[in-house]
Scaffold this motif. Sequence first.
Motif, short mmCIF file in Angstrom:
data_model
loop_
_atom_site.label_atom_id
_atom_site.label_comp_id
_atom_site.label_asym_id
_atom_site.label_seq_id
_atom_site.Cartn_x
_atom_site.Cartn_y
_atom_site.Cartn_z
N VAL A 25 81.31 35.51 52.62
CA VAL A 25 81.80 34.90 51.38
C VAL A 25 83.19 35.45 51.04
N GLN A 26 83.38 36.77 51.24
CA GLN A 26 84.69 37.37 51.02
C GLN A 26 85.75 36.67 51.87
N ARG A 27 85.42 36.45 53.16
CA ARG A 27 86.40 35.83 54.07
C ARG A 27 86.67 34.38 53.68
N SER A 28 85.65 33.68 53.26
CA SER A 28 85.84 32.28 52.87
C SER A 28 86.71 32.18 51.62
N LEU A 29 86.43 33.02 50.63
CA LEU A 29 87.25 33.03 49.41
C LEU A 29 88.68 33.44 49.72
N ALA A 59 82.47 36.67 41.60
CA ALA A 59 81.76 37.57 42.51
C ALA A 59 80.71 38.40 41.77
N THR A 60 81.05 38.84 40.57
CA THR A 60 80.07 39.59 39.75
C THR A 60 78.86 38.72 39.42
N PHE A 61 79.13 37.43 39.13
CA PHE A 61 78.03 36.50 38.86
C PHE A 61 77.16 36.33 40.09
N LEU A 62 77.76 36.15 41.27
CA LEU A 62 76.98 35.96 42.50
C LEU A 62 76.13 37.20 42.79
N ALA A 63 76.73 38.37 42.60
CA ALA A 63 75.99 39.61 42.90
C ALA A 63 74.79 39.79 41.98
N ALA A 64 74.83 39.18 40.80
CA ALA A 64 73.74 39.34 39.84
C ALA A 64 72.59 38.38 40.09
N GLN A 65 72.75 37.46 41.06
CA GLN A 65 71.68 36.51 41.34
C GLN A 65 70.50 37.20 42.03
N PRO A 69 73.98 34.56 47.59
CA PRO A 69 74.27 33.79 48.81
C PRO A 69 75.01 34.65 49.83
N ALA A 70 74.63 34.49 51.10
CA ALA A 70 75.26 35.26 52.17
C ALA A 70 76.48 34.55 52.73
N THR A 71 76.52 33.21 52.57
CA THR A 71 77.65 32.41 53.07
C THR A 71 77.96 31.33 52.04
N VAL A 72 79.11 30.70 52.19
CA VAL A 72 79.48 29.61 51.30
C VAL A 72 78.54 28.43 51.46
#
Length: 556
Positions: A25-29, A59-65, A69-72
Motif C-alpha cells: 500500500v505504501q508503494r502504491s500510494l 493511513a492512520t484510518f487504515l491501520a485502525a481497521q 488491507p494489505a494491498t490496494v
Amino acid sequence: MVLHYNTAGRVKEYDFSTLAVAEPVQRSLAALFAARCDPNHWSVHKSSRTVWHHLEKFATFLAAQETPPATVEEFTGALIDRFWLTMASTGSNRACFRSVCSLLAQDERLQSGPVADALARAVPAHKSRRQSYTTAEFELIKLEARRMFRAALLRIEDNARHLDRFRAGEFNPGSREAVVGEALELIARDGDLPRIKGPSGQPYVPKKYRKAVGGRGTEVTWQRLFLSRSEAVALGVLLLAEYGWNLSVIDRAEVPRATPDPGGDGQVTYRILLEKRRRGGGSWYETENVTDHGAGTPGRLITEALTATRFARAAVERLKPGTNVLLVSRTKRVGNRIADKDRHPNVGPFYFGISHDDVKWWTKAVGLKGSPFQRGRRTVTAVERREPAQHSQETHDRVYVLPDKNVQEAAVPVIADGAEEAVVLARKTVLVAELRDAPAPEDEETATADCSDAESSPWPDSTGGCGASFLLCLACRNAHVHPGHHPRLALLHQSMEGLRSVLPKPVWQRDWGDHHARLEDLKRRIGPGGWAHALARITDTDRSIIDHLLAGDLNP
C-alpha cells in the motif's frame, strides 16, 4: 521515497515507509503521489505537503481497521464509505477526503465497481463561518498598520537624509554627525554595523559607533535604514486594504515598474504584476496600473513602499543581482535557513515577503485575534469595493458577498430603494440610438454614429443645433448606428477599459461610466462574434478619431 521539485527547483522529500500501512500500500500510494509531483501539476511544496498530511490521516484510518488491507486491491466501497463517515464532520476533514479520493481514483485497479462509485462521492462544501470585519473593526486594524509603517517610513527617510548629507561632505570629520553618517554607510552596504569579538568571544559593536548611534540595539542600528519583519507585515496590511490583494499575492509581489506621466507634471504610474497560482498554469499572472497623483491616491502607497525598502533592495541587489521582490525586510535571525522551501531563501540578513509566522507575531503585538488577511480581504472586496479582486465575479458573489452578514445588513436599505433607482439608471445608461443594417442617405455622419436631426437634439446649443459631446450620440433617439460604426465604437469601448485601469474609480465612473455602460449594451446586442469582427476591422482613421474624442478635441 518521493522527491518533489517546485518551480524554483528546490526539493522536498517524502518517506512513504513511515506510513502505518502495509508495504504494498505504501508503494502504491507513493506511485500515485509521485505522478503529481511535477511543477506543472503541483508547482509548490505546499500542495504536496497538504496531500501528504491527508495521506497520513488516511493511513492512520487504515491501520485502525479490524483487518487492515494489505494491498490496494483490497480497498472496497464499504472501506471508503467508512472513511467518509470519519471525515464528514469538519471542512478540513472533508477536504482530506476529497484529496485522498482524487488521488486513489487515478489507480487503474480502483476505476470500476463499488469502490469507484465510493471514490466518486459528491462531497458538499463545508459552509465557511468566516465573516468580514465591521467598518469600525477594519478601521482600527488599518490604523495600527498605518501607525507602525508610517513610523518606519519616517525613520528611514530621516536617516536617508542624514546619509545623503554625509556623502555630500556636509559634516565635520570626527563629529558625531559624521560618525553616524559613516555608520549609516556601513549599514546600507553590509546590512549592519561591524562586530568585533570581546574577551568572552561575544561580538559587539565598536565603541565608536555605539556611542554615536546611541547603543547597539536594532532600533538604533540596522532599523535606521531597513524595515523589520513586523513593519513589513504592517505594510502588507495596508496593501491589502488599498488593493484587495491576498497574503500570497503580497508575499510574492515583484517590484512594480514605474512609468513617468507623459504630461510632465511629475506623476508616476506603476505597472504591478500579480501572481495568482490558484488559477492554474497559464493563468497565473495579471497586471494592475495605479498612479501616484499625490497623498491619498492609489499609487502613493506603492511610492512609500518603494521608499521604505529601497536600501534593503539595493543591498540585496549587490549580494544577489536580479532578486526582484517588493517586500524586503531585515531579519534578526541572521544565518537561519528557512524550512519552507516554497519561500524565497534569505539573502544575507534580508528576508522576503510575509510568512504566516510573521503575521502571528504582528497580530499578537497589536492585540488582534487571528490573521487580518483573510477577513480583511473579504472586507475590502465584499463590503468596501463590492467588486472582485483577482478572482471571478462568480467566486466574488458566491464566496465573498452572499454569505457575509455585514453585506446582508448593508443591503437592506439598498434593496428597499433598488427598484426605483434601477429604472432611473437604466434610462440613463442603456443604448438609446437605433441600430440599423445600413446607413441612411439623409443622415449626417458624426464621430460615433449617424444623426437624423441635429436641430431637435435633447441638448440644444444657443444656435438651435446640437450642443452635446459625440459621446452622447448613443444616448440620443436621433442617432443611428450601423455596422460601419462598429469598429470605431469597439475601439472606444477598449480605450475606456484602458482608462479604468489608470484612473481612480470615482473619477472614471464620473467621466466615463455612463458612456461605457451604453457601449456594453451595444456589445451585448451585437454579440461576441460581431464584436470580434468589429475589432478586427479597426482602421487608422478610427484610431485617430477616437484619440481626438478622448482628448476632448471634438467637444463642442
